[in-house]
Design a protein around this motif. Structure first.
Motif, PDB file in Angstrom:
ATOM      1  N   ALA A  96      49.962  33.211  51.222  1.00  0.00           N
ATOM      2  CA  ALA A  96      49.292  32.027  50.759  1.00  0.00           C
ATOM      3  C   ALA A  96      50.205  30.980  50.385  1.00  0.00           C
ATOM      4  CB  ALA A  96      48.098  32.158  49.672  1.00  0.00           C
ATOM      5  N   ARG A  97      51.626  31.382  49.949  1.00  0.00           N
ATOM      6  CA  ARG A  97      52.527  30.604  49.720  1.00  0.00           C
ATOM      7  C   ARG A  97      53.852  30.759  50.631  1.00  0.00           C
ATOM      8  NH1 ARG A  97      51.726  28.182  45.274  1.00  0.00           N
ATOM      9  NH2 ARG A  97      50.327  28.567  43.931  1.00  0.00           N
ATOM     10  N   ASP A  98      54.628  29.929  50.597  1.00  0.00           N
ATOM     11  CA  ASP A  98      56.172  30.191  51.466  1.00  0.00           C
ATOM     12  C   ASP A  98      57.041  31.029  50.711  1.00  0.00           C
ATOM     13  OD1 ASP A  98      57.282  28.374  49.628  1.00  0.00           O
ATOM     14  OD2 ASP A  98      57.353  26.797  51.011  1.00  0.00           O
ATOM     15  N   SER A  99      58.207  31.313  51.307  1.00  0.00           N
ATOM     16  CA  SER A  99      59.293  31.766  50.443  1.00  0.00           C
ATOM     17  C   SER A  99      59.790  31.507  49.174  1.00  0.00           C
ATOM     18  CB  SER A  99      60.509  32.434  51.329  1.00  0.00           C
ATOM     19  OG  SER A  99      59.933  33.086  52.585  1.00  0.00           O
ATOM     20  N   ASP A 100      59.684  29.813  49.136  1.00  0.00           N
ATOM     21  CA  ASP A 100      60.021  29.147  47.851  1.00  0.00           C
ATOM     22  C   ASP A 100      58.862  29.069  46.738  1.00  0.00           C
ATOM     23  OD1 ASP A 100      62.673  28.672  48.626  1.00  0.00           O
ATOM     24  OD2 ASP A 100      61.948  27.112  49.967  1.00  0.00           O
ATOM     25  N   GLY A 101      57.843  29.565  47.185  1.00  0.00           N
ATOM     26  CA  GLY A 101      56.643  29.572  46.080  1.00  0.00           C
ATOM     27  C   GLY A 101      55.668  28.376  46.443  1.00  0.00           C
ATOM     28  N   ARG A 102      55.763  27.685  47.387  1.00  0.00           N
ATOM     29  CA  ARG A 102      54.939  26.605  47.571  1.00  0.00           C
ATOM     30  C   ARG A 102      53.838  26.857  48.452  1.00  0.00           C
ATOM     31  NH1 ARG A 102      59.977  22.942  49.450  1.00  0.00           N
ATOM     32  NH2 ARG A 102      59.929  24.562  50.738  1.00  0.00           N
ATOM     33  N   ALA A 103      52.529  26.162  47.935  1.00  0.00           N
ATOM     34  CA  ALA A 103      51.441  26.769  48.740  1.00  0.00           C
ATOM     35  C   ALA A 103      51.363  26.311  50.330  1.00  0.00           C
ATOM     36  CB  ALA A 103      49.874  26.136  48.039  1.00  0.00           C
ATOM     37  N   LEU A 104      51.016  26.959  51.204  1.00  0.00           N
ATOM     38  CA  LEU A 104      50.815  26.818  52.738  1.00  0.00           C
ATOM     39  C   LEU A 104      49.999  25.723  52.863  1.00  0.00           C
ATOM     40  CD1 LEU A 104      50.997  30.459  53.987  1.00  0.00           C
ATOM     41  CD2 LEU A 104      53.032  28.701  53.633  1.00  0.00           C
ATOM     42  N   SER A 105      50.111  24.738  53.463  1.00  0.00           N
ATOM     43  CA  SER A 105      49.360  23.630  53.736  1.00  0.00           C
ATOM     44  C   SER A 105      49.234  23.279  55.448  1.00  0.00           C
ATOM     45  CB  SER A 105      49.683  22.512  53.194  1.00  0.00           C
ATOM     46  OG  SER A 105      49.192  21.280  53.523  1.00  0.00           O
ATOM     47  N   ALA A 106      48.147  23.038  55.913  1.00  0.00           N
ATOM     48  CA  ALA A 106      48.129  22.808  57.034  1.00  0.00           C
ATOM     49  C   ALA A 106      48.676  21.454  57.601  1.00  0.00           C
ATOM     50  CB  ALA A 106      46.465  22.817  57.597  1.00  0.00           C
ATOM     51  N   LEU A 107      49.048  20.763  56.671  1.00  0.00           N
ATOM     52  CA  LEU A 107      49.435  19.528  56.961  1.00  0.00           C
ATOM     53  C   LEU A 107      51.166  19.621  57.300  1.00  0.00           C
ATOM     54  CD1 LEU A 107      48.044  17.143  54.434  1.00  0.00           C
ATOM     55  CD2 LEU A 107      47.704  17.265  56.710  1.00  0.00           C
ATOM     56  N   VAL A 131      60.247  48.268  53.593  1.00  0.00           N
ATOM     57  CA  VAL A 131      59.596  47.319  54.542  1.00  0.00           C
ATOM     58  C   VAL A 131      60.324  46.177  54.819  1.00  0.00           C
ATOM     59  CG1 VAL A 131      56.985  46.112  54.464  1.00  0.00           C
ATOM     60  CG2 VAL A 131      57.493  48.629  53.931  1.00  0.00           C
ATOM     61  N   HIS A 132      60.241  45.379  55.917  1.00  0.00           N
ATOM     62  CA  HIS A 132      60.908  44.045  56.167  1.00  0.00           C
ATOM     63  C   HIS A 132      59.740  43.142  56.629  1.00  0.00           C
ATOM     64  CE1 HIS A 132      64.643  45.232  54.839  1.00  0.00           C
ATOM     65  NE2 HIS A 132      64.611  46.454  55.809  1.00  0.00           N
ATOM     66  N   LEU A 133      59.404  42.110  56.127  1.00  0.00           N
ATOM     67  CA  LEU A 133      58.636  41.064  56.757  1.00  0.00           C
ATOM     68  C   LEU A 133      59.463  39.692  56.936  1.00  0.00           C
ATOM     69  CD1 LEU A 133      55.329  42.018  54.456  1.00  0.00           C
ATOM     70  CD2 LEU A 133      55.698  42.588  56.916  1.00  0.00           C
ATOM     71  N   PRO A 134      58.758  38.793  57.623  1.00  0.00           N
ATOM     72  CA  PRO A 134      59.351  37.633  58.005  1.00  0.00           C
ATOM     73  C   PRO A 134      59.401  36.724  56.783  1.00  0.00           C
ATOM     74  CG  PRO A 134      57.478  37.720  59.294  1.00  0.00           C
ATOM     75  CD  PRO A 134      57.428  39.078  58.577  1.00  0.00           C
ATOM     76  N   ASP A 135      60.489  36.060  56.676  1.00  0.00           N
ATOM     77  CA  ASP A 135      60.453  34.844  55.581  1.00  0.00           C
ATOM     78  C   ASP A 135      59.589  33.722  56.179  1.00  0.00           C
ATOM     79  OD1 ASP A 135      62.309  36.399  53.812  1.00  0.00           O
ATOM     80  OD2 ASP A 135      64.016  35.543  54.926  1.00  0.00           O
ATOM     81  N   ILE A 136      59.138  33.068  55.264  1.00  0.00           N
ATOM     82  CA  ILE A 136      58.388  31.564  55.467  1.00  0.00           C
ATOM     83  C   ILE A 136      58.999  30.362  54.980  1.00  0.00           C
ATOM     84  CG2 ILE A 136      56.187  30.461  55.460  1.00  0.00           C
ATOM     85  CD1 ILE A 136      54.953  33.448  55.085  1.00  0.00           C
ATOM     86  N   THR A 137      59.750  29.520  55.832  1.00  0.00           N
ATOM     87  CA  THR A 137      60.293  28.246  55.465  1.00  0.00           C
ATOM     88  C   THR A 137      59.471  27.240  55.709  1.00  0.00           C
ATOM     89  OG1 THR A 137      62.553  29.529  55.857  1.00  0.00           O
ATOM     90  CG2 THR A 137      62.540  27.380  55.423  1.00  0.00           C
ATOM     91  N   ARG A 138      59.372  26.179  54.873  1.00  0.00           N
ATOM     92  CA  ARG A 138      58.581  24.868  55.184  1.00  0.00           C
ATOM     93  C   ARG A 138      59.508  24.076  55.828  1.00  0.00           C
ATOM     94  NH1 ARG A 138      55.249  21.585  50.777  1.00  0.00           N
ATOM     95  NH2 ARG A 138      57.401  20.824  50.215  1.00  0.00           N
ATOM     96  N   GLU A 139      59.262  23.647  57.118  1.00  0.00           N
ATOM     97  CA  GLU A 139      59.983  22.572  57.681  1.00  0.00           C
ATOM     98  C   GLU A 139      59.778  21.099  57.514  1.00  0.00           C
ATOM     99  OE1 GLU A 139      59.886  23.820  61.869  1.00  0.00           O
ATOM    100  OE2 GLU A 139      61.985  25.030  61.457  1.00  0.00           O
ATOM    101  N   ALA A 140      58.795  20.651  57.534  1.00  0.00           N
ATOM    102  CA  ALA A 140      58.077  19.205  57.237  1.00  0.00           C
ATOM    103  C   ALA A 140      56.776  19.056  57.148  1.00  0.00           C
ATOM    104  CB  ALA A 140      58.573  18.504  58.719  1.00  0.00           C
TER     105      ALA A 140
END
Length: 195
Positions: A79-90, A182-191
């Motif tokens: 529910a959050r990216d790797s930096d701890g920010r909530a994932l948004s559809a925008l 266990v390795h899972l992909p990192d999630i990075t917000r781009e824009a």
């Protein structure tokens, strides 16, 4: 004369209404105990087993969903990216890394309630292990967002908070107690479109 029955009725309705509201709120606040957390990803491997806690059993009964047993698979959600920010559809996101070994896996986007987010027409709504472009070392890179990208891409439209759901089928990770491997992909917000 009617004051006492009215007070009793009011007290009982407050007690039952408040108890029901508190129970529903607690059930929505937690999926149970025994979570596995790997970076931004979280899973509950005991959810379908006999060792499940009462909150997990209540979730299972309330949702009415068929869950995987320990030997069948494991569902990770973020529910959050790797930096701890909530994932948004925008926003658009980049996933980089590997998935644990599994016979088959899928990655999709849902809203917070678990309903799949509708993609743009004729665009990919999920990724799966059989149709994935990977590097020679087994890592992959994927983009999730509203604008098309070359390579692995999942279309995501709308607004509001979302979750990424990674479902691993027939994986030894479900029965493993050693999470250091266990390795899972990192999630990075781009824009983001709203910025």
């Amino acid at each position: 004369m009617f004051r006492l029955p009215i007070y009793v009725l009011l007290s009982l309705s407050i007690a039952f209404g408040g108890g029901t509201w508190a129970s529903i709120r607690i059930l929505k606040a937690t999926s149970g105990f025994g979570a596995i957390t790997v970076g931004p990803w979280q899973a509950f491997p005991e959810l379908q087993t006999a060792d499940a806690d009462p909150y997990a059993r209540a979730h299972r009964a309330d949702d009415g969903r068929l869950l995987f047993g320990r030997a069948e698979g494991l569902v990770f959600t973020a529910a959050r990216d790797s930096d701890g920010r909530a994932l948004s559809a925008l926003c658009s996101y980049r996933l980089d890394g590997q998935t644990p070994p599994a016979r088959f896996w899928t990655l999709r986007v849902t809203n917070r309630a678990g309903t799949p987010v509708a993609p743009q027409p004729t665009t990919p709504r999920s990724l799966q292990s059989w149709r994935l472009l990977q590097d020679n070392d087994g890592t992959f890179h994927a983009t999730i967002g509203g604008r098309p990208h070359p390579g692995n891409w999942i279309s995501m439209t709308g607004g509001g908070d979302v979750k990424f759901v990674l479902t691993l089928l027939d994986t030894p990770t479900a029965a493993s107690v050693s999470l250091g491997e266990v390795h899972l992909p990192d999630i990075t917000r781009e824009a983001c479109d709203d910025a």
